[in-house]
Design a protein around this motif. Structure first.
Motif, PDB file in Angstrom:
ATOM      1  N   TYR A  24       0.801  -1.215   0.000  1.00  0.00           N
ATOM      2  CA  TYR A  24       0.000   0.000   0.000  1.00  0.00           C
ATOM      3  C   TYR A  24       0.843   1.279   0.000  1.00  0.00           C
ATOM      4  CZ  TYR A  24      -4.381  -2.472   1.146  1.00  0.00           C
ATOM      5  OH  TYR A  24      -5.495  -3.270   1.132  1.00  0.00           O
ATOM      6  N   GLN A  25       2.106   1.185   0.311  1.00  0.00           N
ATOM      7  CA  GLN A  25       2.904   2.388   0.507  1.00  0.00           C
ATOM      8  C   GLN A  25       3.090   3.217  -0.762  1.00  0.00           C
ATOM      9  OE1 GLN A  25       6.230   0.575   2.714  1.00  0.00           O
ATOM     10  NE2 GLN A  25       5.696   1.925   4.429  1.00  0.00           N
ATOM     11  N   GLY A  26       2.764   2.667  -1.927  1.00  0.00           N
ATOM     12  CA  GLY A  26       2.834   3.456  -3.151  1.00  0.00           C
ATOM     13  C   GLY A  26       1.631   4.363  -3.331  1.00  0.00           C
ATOM     14  N   ILE A  27       0.597   4.188  -2.473  1.00  0.00           N
ATOM     15  CA  ILE A  27      -0.608   5.007  -2.558  1.00  0.00           C
ATOM     16  C   ILE A  27      -0.376   6.311  -1.804  1.00  0.00           C
ATOM     17  CG2 ILE A  27      -3.069   5.128  -2.024  1.00  0.00           C
ATOM     18  CD1 ILE A  27      -2.276   3.086  -4.163  1.00  0.00           C
ATOM     19  N   LYS A  28      -0.515   7.431  -2.510  1.00  0.00           N
ATOM     20  CA  LYS A  28      -0.209   8.729  -1.907  1.00  0.00           C
ATOM     21  C   LYS A  28      -1.415   9.357  -1.218  1.00  0.00           C
ATOM     22  CE  LYS A  28       4.009   8.531  -3.310  1.00  0.00           C
ATOM     23  NZ  LYS A  28       5.085   8.255  -2.334  1.00  0.00           N
ATOM     24  N   SER A  29      -2.554   9.378  -1.914  1.00  0.00           N
ATOM     25  CA  SER A  29      -3.726  10.041  -1.350  1.00  0.00           C
ATOM     26  C   SER A  29      -4.982   9.507  -2.012  1.00  0.00           C
ATOM     27  CB  SER A  29      -3.639  11.558  -1.567  1.00  0.00           C
ATOM     28  OG  SER A  29      -3.635  11.854  -2.954  1.00  0.00           O
ATOM     29  N   PRO A  30      -6.142   9.644  -1.356  1.00  0.00           N
ATOM     30  CA  PRO A  30      -7.377   9.174  -1.964  1.00  0.00           C
ATOM     31  C   PRO A  30      -7.822  10.082  -3.091  1.00  0.00           C
ATOM     32  CG  PRO A  30      -7.853  10.286   0.098  1.00  0.00           C
ATOM     33  CD  PRO A  30      -6.352  10.180  -0.008  1.00  0.00           C
TER      34      PRO A  30
END
Length: 398
Positions: free
Chosen positions: A367-373
């Motif tokens: 999940y750490q590649g996800i920056k923001s919703p």
């Protein structure tokens, strides 16, 4: 007039009882709601004032406390030792073949079951002989003895018990421990990677992870492991909602049980529990390591984790390093370790807890590649998945 300052030990010479029997008698009075106990130093009789206002004079106290008394009192006391065949706590649910058999026996009598966990067989025998307990469930499946002083209970147990109950209890326990133990819908671990959306609840994870100083994506990874993002998930033990909060835990946290299926309430409760666990493991200075211990405690209970830490420390390992302690979490399933005098809380199904921490860490890394919703996303209005190209197909549970 009642005299609450009178010590329990003063009752023993008056009644000629062992201290264990005195304590059992006093517990009965307390449970029944008796408002006052007046003891005359020159008599072996007592005056009882019932909660209904009637007074029972000249009630003789006898050393016999058999089946009828147990049913009147509403409680059957079982003594046993910790172990996979006897009794253990699993996510707030009491299990063990012997425990389940005794629970069904208590149900047949119309009473509740109370468990007294002893250190060894010597202590079990002493409590049985003293009359402090009604039954002893030995480590051998199906071997359950009633106290010699309770012949009516012994006869009732003999008539009720049959060998098939052992296999039935084992089957019941196994069914509870299978993948069916949590009723939930399975959602994708990633709702929309391109849009930067892990789940419908990302904003809530962001909000409540700030106070505990966690990466919101770690909380999301934990939520998926707990419920696969199903706010209506419920476990066989009664844990509810996104973060699988137990009703007793909700009471402790001051959260209404009726609101456990509400996503925000549930996530807020989880954050509060995590904050408590963070304080409980403040002796672990490294933040990454402390988080491992918090996750393990969230799943398996902090007392069991402390037992594993004590074993690791005894053996010269680093008690503040999860790689060292997790090995002892696994070993708490072995009699040599869960019966060790240094272990206070007995048997543990540690393999699930070790796997729980590992899977959350692995998912968090993904999940750490996800920056923001996604901009404009609102958690109270979950978006419907676009299934035209099977973009968000439901995955199988892990």
């Amino acid at each position: 007039m009642c005299h609450p300052c009178v010590k329990f030990s003063n009752f023993a010479p008056i009644f000629g009882y062992s201290m264990g029997k005195v304590m059992r008698l006093l517990n009965i009075f307390a449970f029944s709601g008796l408002s006052c106990l007046i003891v005359s130093c020159g008599q072996k009789q007592e005056r009882l004032v019932t909660p209904y206002g009637s007074v029972l004079d000249s009630v003789a106290v006898t050393e016999d406390f058999d089946l009828t008394d147990i049913q009147t009192n509403g409680e059957l006391i079982m003594a046993t030792v910790s172990g996979p065949e006897t009794y253990y706590d699993y996510h707030g649910r009491q299990l063990g073949t012997q425990y389940l058999i005794c629970q069904h026996f208590a149900d047949s009598l119309g009473v509740r079951l109370r468990v007294d966990v002893c250190r060894d067989s010597t202590e079990l025998l002493a409590k049985l002989d003293s009359g402090e307990v009604d039954l002893v469930a030995w480590p051998t499946p199906g071997r359950i003895d009633a106290a010699v002083s309770k012949p009516e209970l012994a006869e009732e147990l003999k008539a009720w018990f049959h060998p098939a109950l052992v296999a039935a209890a084992k089957k019941e326990e196994q069914e509870l421990l299978t993948v069916r133990k949590v009723r939930r819908r399975i959602f994708s671990p990633m709702l929309d990677r391109k849009g930067g959306i892990i789940s419908h609840y990302d904003q809530l994870f962001m909000t409540y992870s700030r106070d505990i100083r966690w990466d919101w994506r770690l909380m999301a990874a934990q939520c998926y492991q707990e419920s696969t993002f199903d706010p209506k998930a419920v476990s066989f033990a009664g844990a509810k909602g996104l973060m699988q909060i137990m009703p007793g835990t909700a009471d402790h946290l001051g959260v209404p049980r009726s609101q456990l299926y509400d996503p925000e309430t549930n996530i807020a409760a989880a954050a509060k529990l995590i904050k408590e666990l963070n304080g409980a493991f403040s002796d672990i200075r490294d933040g990454y390591e402390r988080t491992n211990f918090i996750l393990a405690s969230y799943n398996g209970g902090s007392h069991h984790i402390r037992d594993a830490m004590a074993l690791a420390r005894r053996d010269g390992k680093d008690a503040h390093r999860w790689a060292d302690v997790s090995a002892y979490v696994l070993k708490l399933a072995q009699p040599r370790f869960y019966n060790d005098p240094i272990v206070k809380y007995g048997y543990m199904r540690g393999s699930e807890t070790v796997d729980y921490v590992a899977k959350i860490r692995q998912r968090h890394a993904g999940y750490q590649g996800i920056k923001s919703p996604h901009i404009g996303f609102h958690p109270s209005q979950p978006r419907k998945s676009d299934r035209r190209k099977n973009k968000y197909d439901i995955t199988k549970p892990e």
